[in-house]
Design a protein around this motif. Structure first.
Motif, PDB file in Angstrom:
ATOM      1  N   LYS A  83       0.841  -1.189   0.000  1.00 55.73           N
ATOM      2  CA  LYS A  83       0.000   0.000   0.000  1.00 55.73           C
ATOM      3  C   LYS A  83       0.886   1.252   0.000  1.00 55.73           C
ATOM      4  O   LYS A  83       0.597   2.238  -0.647  1.00 55.73           O
ATOM      5  CB  LYS A  83      -0.872  -0.058   1.275  1.00 55.73           C
ATOM      6  CG  LYS A  83      -1.840   1.065   1.417  1.00 55.73           C
ATOM      7  CD  LYS A  83      -3.080   0.672   2.208  1.00 55.73           C
ATOM      8  CE  LYS A  83      -2.773   0.369   3.686  1.00 55.73           C
ATOM      9  NZ  LYS A  83      -4.012   0.202   4.472  1.00 55.73           N
ATOM     10  N   TYR A 111      -7.537   4.730   1.468  1.00 57.20           N
ATOM     11  CA  TYR A 111      -7.035   3.538   2.154  1.00 57.20           C
ATOM     12  C   TYR A 111      -5.761   3.824   2.927  1.00 57.20           C
ATOM     13  O   TYR A 111      -5.442   3.135   3.877  1.00 57.20           O
ATOM     14  CB  TYR A 111      -6.818   2.412   1.142  1.00 57.20           C
ATOM     15  CG  TYR A 111      -8.111   1.783   0.704  1.00 57.20           C
ATOM     16  CD1 TYR A 111      -9.020   1.312   1.644  1.00 57.20           C
ATOM     17  CD2 TYR A 111      -8.443   1.677  -0.647  1.00 57.20           C
ATOM     18  CE1 TYR A 111     -10.219   0.754   1.255  1.00 57.20           C
ATOM     19  CE2 TYR A 111      -9.637   1.118  -1.046  1.00 57.20           C
ATOM     20  CZ  TYR A 111     -10.526   0.653  -0.086  1.00 57.20           C
ATOM     21  OH  TYR A 111     -11.712   0.104  -0.468  1.00 57.20           O
TER      22      TYR A 111
ATOM     23  N   MET B   1     -14.260   8.352   5.131  1.00 53.45           N
ATOM     24  CA  MET B   1     -14.325   7.007   4.577  1.00 53.45           C
ATOM     25  C   MET B   1     -15.753   6.487   4.570  1.00 53.45           C
ATOM     26  O   MET B   1     -16.199   5.907   3.599  1.00 53.45           O
ATOM     27  CB  MET B   1     -13.470   6.079   5.447  1.00 53.45           C
ATOM     28  CG  MET B   1     -13.090   4.790   4.760  1.00 53.45           C
ATOM     29  SD  MET B   1     -11.846   5.063   3.514  1.00 53.45           S
ATOM     30  CE  MET B   1     -11.848   3.536   2.648  1.00 53.45           C
ATOM     31  N   ILE B   8     -20.530   4.861  -2.529  1.00 52.91           N
ATOM     32  CA  ILE B   8     -20.305   3.692  -3.382  1.00 52.91           C
ATOM     33  C   ILE B   8     -21.492   2.753  -3.297  1.00 52.91           C
ATOM     34  O   ILE B   8     -21.957   2.234  -4.310  1.00 52.91           O
ATOM     35  CB  ILE B   8     -19.038   2.952  -2.938  1.00 52.91           C
ATOM     36  CG1 ILE B   8     -17.891   3.930  -2.981  1.00 52.91           C
ATOM     37  CG2 ILE B   8     -18.814   1.732  -3.806  1.00 52.91           C
ATOM     38  CD1 ILE B   8     -16.607   3.409  -3.379  1.00 52.91           C
ATOM     39  N   GLU B 329     -14.147  -5.514  -8.506  1.00 52.74           N
ATOM     40  CA  GLU B 329     -14.021  -4.358  -7.624  1.00 52.74           C
ATOM     41  C   GLU B 329     -13.208  -4.714  -6.383  1.00 52.74           C
ATOM     42  O   GLU B 329     -12.344  -3.955  -5.950  1.00 52.74           O
ATOM     43  CB  GLU B 329     -15.414  -3.880  -7.233  1.00 52.74           C
ATOM     44  CG  GLU B 329     -15.392  -2.611  -6.420  1.00 52.74           C
ATOM     45  CD  GLU B 329     -16.725  -2.328  -5.760  1.00 52.74           C
ATOM     46  OE1 GLU B 329     -17.755  -2.697  -6.345  1.00 52.74           O
ATOM     47  OE2 GLU B 329     -16.711  -1.752  -4.658  1.00 52.74           O
ATOM     48  N   VAL B 332      -9.516  -4.935  -7.344  1.00 47.89           N
ATOM     49  CA  VAL B 332      -8.904  -3.623  -7.547  1.00 47.89           C
ATOM     50  C   VAL B 332      -8.679  -2.932  -6.211  1.00 47.89           C
ATOM     51  O   VAL B 332      -7.594  -2.422  -5.929  1.00 47.89           O
ATOM     52  CB  VAL B 332      -9.794  -2.741  -8.449  1.00 47.89           C
ATOM     53  CG1 VAL B 332      -9.241  -1.333  -8.527  1.00 47.89           C
ATOM     54  CG2 VAL B 332      -9.912  -3.353  -9.828  1.00 47.89           C
ATOM     55  N   ARG B 333      -9.716  -2.974  -5.371  1.00 47.33           N
ATOM     56  CA  ARG B 333      -9.586  -2.312  -4.079  1.00 47.33           C
ATOM     57  C   ARG B 333      -8.434  -2.887  -3.276  1.00 47.33           C
ATOM     58  O   ARG B 333      -7.720  -2.165  -2.600  1.00 47.33           O
ATOM     59  CB  ARG B 333     -10.883  -2.429  -3.283  1.00 47.33           C
ATOM     60  CG  ARG B 333     -11.927  -1.484  -3.770  1.00 47.33           C
ATOM     61  CD  ARG B 333     -13.220  -1.637  -3.023  1.00 47.33           C
ATOM     62  NE  ARG B 333     -14.205  -0.741  -3.585  1.00 47.33           N
ATOM     63  CZ  ARG B 333     -14.290   0.546  -3.270  1.00 47.33           C
ATOM     64  NH1 ARG B 333     -13.469   1.052  -2.382  1.00 47.33           N
ATOM     65  NH2 ARG B 333     -15.196   1.304  -3.847  1.00 47.33           N
ATOM     66  N   LYS B 334      -8.286  -4.191  -3.358  1.00 48.29           N
ATOM     67  CA  LYS B 334      -7.192  -4.789  -2.598  1.00 48.29           C
ATOM     68  C   LYS B 334      -5.843  -4.310  -3.133  1.00 48.29           C
ATOM     69  O   LYS B 334      -4.936  -4.036  -2.357  1.00 48.29           O
ATOM     70  CB  LYS B 334      -7.288  -6.312  -2.635  1.00 48.29           C
ATOM     71  CG  LYS B 334      -8.327  -6.836  -1.658  1.00 48.29           C
ATOM     72  CD  LYS B 334      -8.103  -8.290  -1.332  1.00 48.29           C
ATOM     73  CE  LYS B 334      -9.012  -8.736  -0.200  1.00 48.29           C
ATOM     74  NZ  LYS B 334      -8.908 -10.171   0.059  1.00 48.29           N
ATOM     75  N   LEU B 336      -5.289  -1.562  -4.433  1.00 47.94           N
ATOM     76  CA  LEU B 336      -5.140  -0.149  -4.087  1.00 47.94           C
ATOM     77  C   LEU B 336      -4.840   0.018  -2.607  1.00 47.94           C
ATOM     78  O   LEU B 336      -4.730   1.126  -2.112  1.00 47.94           O
ATOM     79  CB  LEU B 336      -6.409   0.619  -4.428  1.00 47.94           C
ATOM     80  CG  LEU B 336      -6.731   0.778  -5.912  1.00 47.94           C
ATOM     81  CD1 LEU B 336      -8.008   1.572  -6.106  1.00 47.94           C
ATOM     82  CD2 LEU B 336      -5.578   1.460  -6.622  1.00 47.94           C
ATOM     83  N   GLY B 337      -4.759  -1.086  -1.887  1.00 45.00           N
ATOM     84  CA  GLY B 337      -4.359  -0.990  -0.499  1.00 45.00           C
ATOM     85  C   GLY B 337      -5.461  -1.263   0.504  1.00 45.00           C
ATOM     86  O   GLY B 337      -5.274  -1.064   1.701  1.00 45.00           O
ATOM     87  N   SER B 338      -6.624  -1.699   0.054  1.00 43.87           N
ATOM     88  CA  SER B 338      -7.674  -1.988   1.019  1.00 43.87           C
ATOM     89  C   SER B 338      -7.380  -3.317   1.709  1.00 43.87           C
ATOM     90  O   SER B 338      -6.887  -4.245   1.070  1.00 43.87           O
ATOM     91  CB  SER B 338      -9.001  -2.079   0.282  1.00 43.87           C
ATOM     92  OG  SER B 338      -9.939  -2.716   1.106  1.00 43.87           O
ATOM     93  N   ASN B 339      -7.637  -3.395   2.994  1.00 42.71           N
ATOM     94  CA  ASN B 339      -7.533  -4.714   3.613  1.00 42.71           C
ATOM     95  C   ASN B 339      -8.939  -5.271   3.825  1.00 42.71           C
ATOM     96  O   ASN B 339      -9.939  -4.631   3.549  1.00 42.71           O
ATOM     97  CB  ASN B 339      -6.711  -4.675   4.905  1.00 42.71           C
ATOM     98  CG  ASN B 339      -7.208  -3.596   5.837  1.00 42.71           C
ATOM     99  OD1 ASN B 339      -8.405  -3.367   5.910  1.00 42.71           O
ATOM    100  ND2 ASN B 339      -6.290  -2.932   6.523  1.00 42.71           N
ATOM    101  N   ASP B 342     -11.643  -3.281   5.764  1.00 43.19           N
ATOM    102  CA  ASP B 342     -12.237  -2.168   5.024  1.00 43.19           C
ATOM    103  C   ASP B 342     -13.359  -2.661   4.129  1.00 43.19           C
ATOM    104  O   ASP B 342     -14.427  -2.061   4.048  1.00 43.19           O
ATOM    105  CB  ASP B 342     -11.182  -1.492   4.151  1.00 43.19           C
ATOM    106  CG  ASP B 342     -10.198  -0.696   4.982  1.00 43.19           C
ATOM    107  OD1 ASP B 342     -10.638  -0.116   5.981  1.00 43.19           O
ATOM    108  OD2 ASP B 342      -9.008  -0.681   4.642  1.00 43.19           O
ATOM    109  N   LEU B 343     -13.086  -3.772   3.445  1.00 41.90           N
ATOM    110  CA  LEU B 343     -14.074  -4.298   2.504  1.00 41.90           C
ATOM    111  C   LEU B 343     -15.314  -4.808   3.230  1.00 41.90           C
ATOM    112  O   LEU B 343     -16.439  -4.557   2.812  1.00 41.90           O
ATOM    113  CB  LEU B 343     -13.461  -5.426   1.677  1.00 41.90           C
ATOM    114  CG  LEU B 343     -12.517  -4.936   0.583  1.00 41.90           C
ATOM    115  CD1 LEU B 343     -11.659  -6.072   0.059  1.00 41.90           C
ATOM    116  CD2 LEU B 343     -13.311  -4.304  -0.545  1.00 41.90           C
ATOM    117  N   GLN B 346     -17.333  -1.962   4.117  1.00 41.12           N
ATOM    118  CA  GLN B 346     -18.014  -1.401   2.962  1.00 41.12           C
ATOM    119  C   GLN B 346     -19.261  -2.201   2.607  1.00 41.12           C
ATOM    120  O   GLN B 346     -20.327  -1.644   2.372  1.00 41.12           O
ATOM    121  CB  GLN B 346     -17.062  -1.374   1.777  1.00 41.12           C
ATOM    122  CG  GLN B 346     -17.673  -0.661   0.582  1.00 41.12           C
ATOM    123  CD  GLN B 346     -16.926  -0.963  -0.687  1.00 41.12           C
ATOM    124  OE1 GLN B 346     -15.726  -1.210  -0.665  1.00 41.12           O
ATOM    125  NE2 GLN B 346     -17.657  -0.961  -1.794  1.00 41.12           N
TER     126      GLN B 346
END
Lengths: 221, 811
Positions: A83, A111, B1, B8, B329, B332-334, B336-339, B342-343, B346
């Motif tokens: 990240k 993030y 956030m 979203i 999705e 991609v989110r992962k 981009l740094g999502s853990n 977070d998901l 969401q």
């Protein structure tokens, strides 16, 4: 030294046999390099890129990223590591369709828990730099492939990564769009000192880089 | 956030209107159903809790077996109250009710009567016991004197202004004069006194002062002092048998002891029940008002929970199925740094949003359905929109429901590995198939079970409707309170009989409807007073036209006949009575029986006729033994009329009534309606089953529809390949449909035996019942298959006609 792979092996079991995806790969990457990974289909290019990007694991060997032993890290730390330092660019762009250009750029910052005002500034800066201010409120499907990839690169860059990993970034683009993206990579590499590793089929694209790694059947040649 | 999550979530819901619709609609139906049921249950649970010290008020019960049948009484002897006051320091107050049923009420100087449905004698401690305030009158002196009464507001306003009420005289049933000493507020619908409007002073009821432990006629309530538990007084209460009751019995049976009584299998147990439990838990002889059954509350709670679970399962199913579209999705989110967390957050925000939307929709549904629901449930509940507690509970439940429904999809989806889903591996990367399949099986099993239940309930109701009851209930009009005509009642009957459309008419107080009861024990001439030979029978006073008007069928002997001069000492009995006498109908003719225990001067009745059995109670009960004798005090006139214009017929009879006794109320009902009322709760159950069967099927179909869409999409490549290899559209759609039918098949296999078992248990309540016919199961299975084929085939055919060039190109 940015990263170092030592004797990396990766395999899958198929019908009782080990099929090697990566076989004894060694690689050292210095900061500021622009590397192209080449090879025929199934040679393990993408697998290698995913291992470097920490999206994929390997079965044997050692991987050090900025002196951290990636292979001993837990998933959470690993994801914190990439990240922080790695940006990804994909062949099919992989922008989030529900979000506008501006919101797509903002995503990695969210993030990283960057503050609101700072986020705005960084996004505005990036839109400006890539000349896409006029498109900030459009959704990805309203853009051409080249423009989408531009946003993809901008999104990869916004977190100020040390390393950009690009998996056939021009695979879905025509020759003119491809050239623009490659020139952009070159510029980023030369002027901003961003390290780039790309996977490509194209000799022409590979020439933009400073070093070429050839793979065949998971082995460096 | 969080703002971003909402944004979203909102956009991805908007982007998939069809999916969002399926999800919200399914959830909203479940919520609306559960909400209505919850309101109903809340109302049922609130009975009698409005009284100030409701928690310390209890009623005395008696379980009695004395010779004959065991019976459970809600009433106890009159002297119980005095004994309780004397023997227990724990008891603060005692109040008795002696209910009198309906009464005709008029002002002393008025001619026209007004009918009040429920009246009762009550002790003066009534007000303190239930914390009642008088709108007019003095609470300290009210009801302390004989021939005084207190009215509810509504009853009082029929005669005078509330302010003028106190001191006025009222005449009850044209004979007793009472002075109004107070007016109280009407009792709320959820109180045990809801139907009572006139309360007469117990002082005027002579029977209340007699020390007679042998008859049970008094609803006796006690209020305990705050520190005492009802459990603490039970043992001493049981001791009342030895202390008070046995000495009374010894007057009739000298020398009998408690031990001897117990040895012969008889018993008498006094106990208490909290006031607030009465409405749902008490089913005793002589209840003060109709109670509900806790069982129906359980069934409804069960249905509410099921609805919510079904809807929530649907949500999980659709969401995980839909996740195919969201996989990219997640990938991609992962990157981009999502853990994971977070998901998960969401997706939970998303499911929260859906449940909130569903709530809005559910409230709209509930408001629309409420009047209908109230009719169905025979209630008057409303949605408490102004109550903060309601909103807090509602929103709290929605958040919990959102979290619950969203949790599985959220954790399921956040597990996706980015490199897999981003490579476009498609369906193979989305697992969870077994869970989804078992959820579908679960939903359909419930639906099939409900179909079976509905069919069985309706079959039983149809059976009841068509059953030969041993008398004719059709076209029989019953006119109440004809005794107000006094001597002119026979001439009223004769004039009615003259009307052209009247086939027959009879005067009596007793009809084959569940309300008529008057038990006596008869002893035969031969065999004496031996307990063994005693026959307990209903004794109904009737007139000469009774048997013909009711269409009873004589199986032996003759009807009452004016040509036989001495029919005043004859009786006609039914087959049930003859069975107890251990005689055949023929043998019974001429036998002589005497009612009561007066062995010195017995009055014998001769059996002259035996009629076929007829039902006087619900088909849940056995047929009672009944004896008919000639008598002249009758409360009602039953008129059998020819089919045709009932409205006109009723108007003509009313005309006759008004010429004979102008001003007296003309109150009538059809015997068939009285009969149907007996099965009101079964009918209600049937309706409830139908509605919730449809709802659960609807929800299950929504889920199946979504799942079929998902499945078709997941197998799009396979379908493409098959088509390239030459498969036809019908072959492919068959293939897709059959996969689902297998699940429905499993559901059917699970639910049919379950339905069979549960519904047989339900039927056991009826003495007269159907055997569940085999076609019920066949029909239920067929319906389930048909509905699922219809649901799935649309998606299957849609998938099968896609051009393979399109589906195979995607990589």
């Amino acid at each position: 030294m940015l990263l170092q792979l030592n004797n990396i092996f990766k395999w899958v079991q198929q019908g009782g046999q080990r099929i090697f995806l990566l076989k004894d790969v060694n690689l050292e990457v210095e900061e500021g390099e622009f590397i192209s990974i080449m090879g025929p289909s199934g040679s393990g290019k993408s697998t290698l890129l995913n291992v470097i990007g920490m999206l994929d694991t390997f079965n044997e060997g050692e991987y050090e990223f900025l002196s951290e032993s990636v292979h001993t890290l837990k998933e959470k730390y690993r994801s914190n590591l990439y990240k922080e330092y790695i940006g990804f660019v994909f062949q099919s762009y992989h922008l989030l369709d529900e979000l506008t250009v501006e919101e797509n750029l903002e995503m990695p910052l969210l993030y990283k828990k960057v503050k609101g005002s700072e986020r705005k500034a960084l996004v505005a800066d990036m839109l400006d730099r890539f000349n896409i201010v006029g498109k900030k409120d459009l959704f990805p499907t309203q853009l051409s492939g080249g423009q989408q990839q531009l946003v993809g690169v901008a999104r990869a860059l916004i977190g100020k990564p040390k390393l950009i990993l690009a998996d056939e970034p021009t695979g879905n683009l025509n020759s003119q769009q491809s050239e623009e993206i490659m020139q952009l990579f070159q510029k980023l590499n030369k002027e901003d000192g961003v390290t780039i590793i790309q996977v490509t089929h194209s000799e022409k694209n590979a020439e933009y880089g400073s070093r070429i790694i050839n793979l065949l059947d998971g082995r460096k040649i | 956030m969080f703002k971003n999550y909402i944004k979203i979530a909102w956009r991805s819901l908007k982007k998939q209107p069809f999916f969002t619709f399926l999800n919200t609609f399914g959830l909203a139906i479940g919520m609306a159903g559960a909400l209505l049921i919850a309101l109903y249950i809340y109302d049922e649970m609130s009975y009698d809790k409005m009284f100030a010290d409701a928690n310390s008020i209890h009623r005395i019960h008696a379980d009695i077996k004395f010779g004959g049948d065991a019976r459970e009484f809600a009433v106890t002897p009159a002297p119980m109250a005095e004994a309780l006051k004397n023997d227990f320091s724990e008891i603060e107050l005692v109040t008795r009710f002696r209910t009198r049923g309906s009464a005709l009420v008029r002002k002393a100087d008025d001619q026209a009567n007004v009918k009040e449905e429920q009246t009762t004698f009550v002790d003066a401690s009534f007000f303190e016991m239930f914390g009642l305030e008088l709108l007019a009158g003095d609470v300290k002196t009210a009801l302390k004197n004989p021939n005084t009464l207190v009215l509810t507001k509504t009853a009082a306003e029929k005669h005078f202004e509330i302010g003028n009420a106190v001191g006025q005289n009222l005449v009850l049933n044209n004979e007793e004069t009472y002075t109004v000493v107070g007016v109280i507020d009407d009792f709320p619908q959820n109180s045990f006194l809801r139907d009572h409007s006139v309360f007469e002073s117990m002082e005027g009821n002579g029977d209340a002062k007699e020390i007679n432990w042998g008859s049970n006629n008094y609803q006796t309530f006690i209020k305990l002092i705050p520190t005492v538990n009802a459990a603490d007084i039970q043992e001493q209460l049981r001791g009342f048998l030895g202390k008070y009751v046995i000495p009374g019995v010894q007057q009739y049976m000298p020398g009998i002891t408690e031990e001897q009584l117990k040895k012969s299998g008889s018993y008498l147990v006094y106990s208490t029940m909290p006031l607030t439990d009465i409405h749902l838990k008490s089913h005793r002889v002589a209840e003060i008002s109709a109670n509900n059954d806790i069982q129906s509350i359980y069934i409804l709670s069960f249905i509410a929970v099921f609805l919510i679970v079904l809807a929530s399962v649907n949500f999980m199913n659709l969401s995980t199925a839909h996740s195919l579209k969201r996989a990219k999705e997640v990938g991609v989110r992962k990157t981009l740094g999502s853990n994971k967390i977070d998901l998960v957050r969401q997706f939970l925000v998303e499911s929260g949003l859906i449940s909130f939307l569903s709530l809005l929709l559910a409230l709209i549904f509930a408001v629309i359905a409420l009047p209908f629901f109230n009719t169905l449930a025979n209630k008057d509940v409303s949605i408490p929109f102004t109550s903060p507690v309601f909103w807090v509970t509602l929103l709290g439940s929605v958040v919990i429901l959102g979290l619950f429904s969203g949790s599985y999809p959220a954790f399921f989806m956040s597990r996706f590995m980015p490199i897999k889903v981003l490579k476009g591996g498609g369906g193979s990367s989305v697992g969870g198939g077994t869970i989804r399949n078992s959820l579908v099986v679960f939903q359909f099993a419930i639906s099939v079970f409900l179909i079976v239940s509905t069919l069985v309930v309706y079959q039983q109701l149809k059976y009841i409707q068509g059953k030969d009851l041993g008398f004719s209930k059709d076209q029989v009009l019953i006119i109440n309170d004809v005794y107000t005509a006094g001597d002119k009642v026979t001439s009223f009957k004769e004039q009615v009989k003259q009307l052209g459309f009247v086939k027959d008419a009879t005067l009596s107080s007793f009809f084959p409807t569940p309300s008529s009861r008057s038990d006596s024990t008869f002893s035969p001439e031969e065999g004496g007073t031996d307990q063994e030979n005693a026959v307990s029978m209903q004794t109904w006073a009737v007139d000469y036209d009774y048997v013909s008007t009711m269409d009873f069928e004589l199986v032996a002997g003759r009807d009452f006949d004016k040509n036989f001069g001495n029919d005043s000492t004859t009786i006609i009995v039914n087959e049930a009575a003859v069975r107890i006498m251990k005689l055949s109908p023929k043998e019974a003719i001429g036998k002589r029986y005497t009612p009561g225990f007066d062995s010195n001067n017995p009055e014998y009745f001769t059996i002259i006729g035996v009629v076929k059995d007829f039902h006087i109670a619900s088909l849940k009960e056995d047929i009672d033994a009944v004896s008919l004798h000639l008598g002249d005090r009758a409360y009602a006139l039953a008129v059998k009329i020819q089919p045709g214009d009932f409205t006109n017929a009723i108007a003509r009879i009313e005309g006759v009534w008004n010429t004979i006794v102008p001003g007296e109320p003309f109150d009538y009902y059809f015997m068939e309606d009285a009969f149907n009322n007996t099965y009101q709760s079964e009918r209600r159950l049937g309706n409830i089953f139908i509605i919730f069967t449809v709802l659960s099927l609807l929800i299950a179909c929504l889920g199946l529809f979504g799942l079929a869409a998902f499945n078709a999409e997941k197998r799009i490549k396979e379908i493409g390949v098959r088509k390239v290899l030459g498969a036809s559209v019908s072959q492919i759609s068959m293939r897709l449909t059959i996969d689902f039918l297998k699940l429905v098949g499993i559901a059917i296999l699970i639910s049919l035996p379950l339905g069979w078992y549960v519904m047989n248990k339900w039927l056991e309540d009826f003495t007269y019942r159907i055997n569940i016919p085999w076609w019920v199961f066949l029909l239920a299975a067929f319906l389930a298959v048909l509905i699922s084929v219809l649901t799935v085939s649309y998606q299957s055919i849609k998938a099968a006609i896609v051009n393979p060039v399109k589906s195979l190109r995607s990589e």
